[in-house]
Design an enzyme around this catalytic site. Structure first.
Site, PDB file in Angstrom:
ATOM      1  N   TYR A 137      35.964  41.001  28.203  1.00 21.89           N
ATOM      2  CA  TYR A 137      37.600  40.261  27.961  1.00 21.89           C
ATOM      3  C   TYR A 137      38.330  40.395  29.971  1.00 21.89           C
ATOM      4  O   TYR A 137      38.495  41.634  29.549  1.00 21.89           O
ATOM      5  CB  TYR A 137      37.838  39.723  27.343  1.00 21.89           C
ATOM      6  N   SER A 172      53.819  -4.559  47.262  1.00 18.63           N
ATOM      7  CA  SER A 172      54.398  -4.437  48.440  1.00 18.63           C
ATOM      8  C   SER A 172      56.015  -4.617  48.524  1.00 18.63           C
ATOM      9  O   SER A 172      56.799  -5.916  47.460  1.00 18.63           O
ATOM     10  CB  SER A 172      53.910  -4.686  49.454  1.00 18.63           C
ATOM     11  N   LYS A 185      42.251  27.549  31.496  1.00 21.08           N
ATOM     12  CA  LYS A 185      42.638  26.603  30.274  1.00 21.08           C
ATOM     13  C   LYS A 185      43.024  25.910  30.948  1.00 21.08           C
ATOM     14  O   LYS A 185      42.656  24.779  30.809  1.00 21.08           O
ATOM     15  CB  LYS A 185      43.195  27.386  29.180  1.00 21.08           C
ATOM     16  N   ASN A 199      40.964  37.169  21.201  1.00 18.44           N
ATOM     17  CA  ASN A 199      39.459  36.377  21.775  1.00 18.44           C
ATOM     18  C   ASN A 199      38.778  35.993  21.378  1.00 18.44           C
ATOM     19  O   ASN A 199      38.476  34.361  21.711  1.00 18.44           O
ATOM     20  CB  ASN A 199      39.122  37.440  23.087  1.00 18.44           C
ATOM     21  N   GLN A 248      42.371  32.987  31.027  1.00 20.87           N
ATOM     22  CA  GLN A 248      43.788  32.331  30.707  1.00 20.87           C
ATOM     23  C   GLN A 248      43.847  31.100  31.493  1.00 20.87           C
ATOM     24  O   GLN A 248      44.031  30.099  30.865  1.00 20.87           O
ATOM     25  CB  GLN A 248      44.811  33.086  30.505  1.00 20.87           C
ATOM     26  N   THR A 280      23.797  -0.872  54.742  1.00 21.30           N
ATOM     27  CA  THR A 280      23.732   0.354  55.183  1.00 21.30           C
ATOM     28  C   THR A 280      23.908   0.946  56.158  1.00 21.30           C
ATOM     29  O   THR A 280      24.267  -0.104  57.330  1.00 21.30           O
ATOM     30  CB  THR A 280      21.997   0.682  55.150  1.00 21.30           C
ATOM     31  N   HIS A 281      25.055   1.373  56.318  1.00 17.92           N
ATOM     32  CA  HIS A 281      25.868   2.828  57.328  1.00 17.92           C
ATOM     33  C   HIS A 281      27.326   1.635  57.533  1.00 17.92           C
ATOM     34  O   HIS A 281      27.450   1.747  58.536  1.00 17.92           O
ATOM     35  CB  HIS A 281      25.311   2.396  59.010  1.00 17.92           C
ATOM     36  N   ASN A 317      48.201  -5.645  45.522  1.00 18.42           N
ATOM     37  CA  ASN A 317      47.041  -4.035  46.057  1.00 18.42           C
ATOM     38  C   ASN A 317      46.290  -3.332  44.675  1.00 18.42           C
ATOM     39  O   ASN A 317      46.514  -3.165  43.382  1.00 18.42           O
ATOM     40  CB  ASN A 317      48.006  -2.475  46.542  1.00 18.42           C
TER      41      ASN A 317
END
Length: 428
Positions: free
Chosen positions: A317, A277, A325, A109, A322, A154-155, A285
């Site tokens: 624990y 493409s 990770k 641990n 585990q 904006t928007h 792209n």
């Protein structure tokens, strides 16, 4: 071989399910288990649980394992549960009973805890360096293109004049905010948990201050239960740090994808940084930036993934941990790749210097034109209505010779101050 082997075997299905992809992930962490094992061996020699010669033999053998790891020669075969069991096997194979003594006064641990925290310290340091490199590039681009005007939105509607100087330095200063989160994660990781064993300490007279100094931790995680509770919590702090960086990169990648389109045509990149493409020969792209956007959006989901794994676990624990990770390690790898590719690509960016010559951007200047009426003495509300009527009637004539002088505006970017803020952040 298992560190908890008591002379009987578990079912192969149980082995496969409980080990998961730990062997693969442990190849990334093995270097750090060796570093911690060296510190632990030296400490065992210091407190008399190993002889001086035994401690030296272990350190020498661990150094040899470290070289194998560096050269890519270290492997964790299916016979071994994880890096810890493989490394202990190698020590025992080379040193006999001395190798078997390395596990005195520690648990798997706290081995996982300390290896992960050493790993996260290095990863966060590298991310800080990468963020600083990107910051420097953005600031350089901001200064180079500070006088090139750019539509502000904006928007997603045409709003007010911006500039490439504002755009580049906006993302640069945003990275400083992100580093505050990264720095906080680093502080959480920079505490030595070794010696907490299974989460309740040891009856051996170990010297935890010695291993703290040996591994160059800033401090000790003193309470052994708190050290064990740090598993997952440090990873979550790291996830919040990198998710903040990822949010900035994702937003910039989205801007770039928009600005590269023919509808905007604000920026471009050399052919070698774009893709094509299979049926449309005209296509260039922005795949790199689309992938940065997607990967960074995935990274922003990592804190929630970790929260859902750890939520409501009691102290002590639990095997659930585990799985932490396998969430954080790939996320860090993606973060490094996105920072690297963003910096690599932006070095080649080309800006369109004649964007605002298009009359469709005339309305960008409505606010500046309105402000001239206010400065001549007209109340703002009356000036606003007058300007609105002119626009509605098609009589609007934009004032293009704008002058923005306050701090942080397109005429006063405060690049020096932003650089100073970054330096203070890195020094904190």
């Amino acid at each position: 071989m298992k560190l908890w082997d008591k002379g009987f075997s578990t079912d192969k299905k149980i082995d496969h399910f409980t080990v998961g992809n730990d062997r693969e992930l442990d190849l990334v962490l093995a270097k750090y288990d060796v570093i911690a094992s060296k510190a632990h061996a030296k400490m065992l020699g210091k407190v008399g649980l190993l002889s001086e010669d035994e401690a030296k033999e272990l350190v020498k053998a661990l150094d040899e394992i470290a070289k194998d790891i560096e050269k890519g020669k270290f492997a964790i075969e299916d016979d071994f549960e994880d890096m810890h069991s493989k490394i202990e096997f190698m020590l025992t194979e080379k040193l006999g009973d001395t190798g078997k003594k390395i596990h005195s006064a520690r648990s798997r641990n706290d081995q996982v805890l300390v290896a992960m925290q050493l790993f996260l310290r290095d990863e966060l340091t590298e991310i800080k360096d990468q963020v600083k490199e990107l910051f420097d590039l953005l600031m350089k681009l901001a200064d180079k293109h500070k006088n090139v005007l750019l539509p502000g939105y904006t928007h997603l509607q045409i709003a007010m004049p911006s500039s490439f100087g504002l755009w580049f330095s906006a993302y640069a200063e945003s990275l400083i905010d992100d580093l505050y989160f990264v720095q906080a994660a680093y502080k959480a990781a920079d505490q030595n948990p070794l010696g907490s064993a299974a989460g309740y300490g040891s009856s051996f007279p170990i010297d935890r201050s010695f291993t703290t100094a040996e591994m160059e931790f800033s401090t000790l995680k003193y309470n052994v239960v708190a050290a064990q509770m740090g598993r997952g919590k440090v990873e979550k702090a790291t996830a919040f740090g990198i998710s903040s960086v990822a949010a900035t990169l994702s937003k910039m990648a989205m801007d770039i994808c928009l600005y590269m389109s023919q509808n905007f045509n604000f920026i471009s990149f050399p052919n070698e940084l774009t893709t094509g493409s299979s049926i449309m020969p005209h296509k260039k792209n922005p795949d790199v930036f689309e992938l940065i956007r997607a990967k960074c959006n995935k990274i922003q989901a990592v804190p929630n993934q970790l929260i859902m794994i750890m939520n409501n676990l009691p102290s002590g624990y639990h095997r659930d941990l585990q799985l932490v990770k396998e969430v954080i390690v790939p996320a860090l790898q993606d973060m490094h790749a996105c920072l690297e590719m963003m910096t690599f690509s932006l070095k080649e960016i080309k800006v369109n210097k004649a964007i605002l010559e298009d009359p469709k951007y005339d309305y960008l200047f409505s606010v500046d034109t309105l402000n001239e009426l206010v400065k001549s003495g007209m109340p703002f509300r009356d000036a606003y209505k007058t300007m609105g009527k002119a626009i509605e009637n098609g009589n609007f004539k934009p004032k293009r010779d704008i002058e923005h002088t306050h701090e942080g505006s397109l005429g006063n970017l405060c690049l020096k101050q932003i650089k100073e803020k970054m330096e203070k952040s890195l020094d904190s």
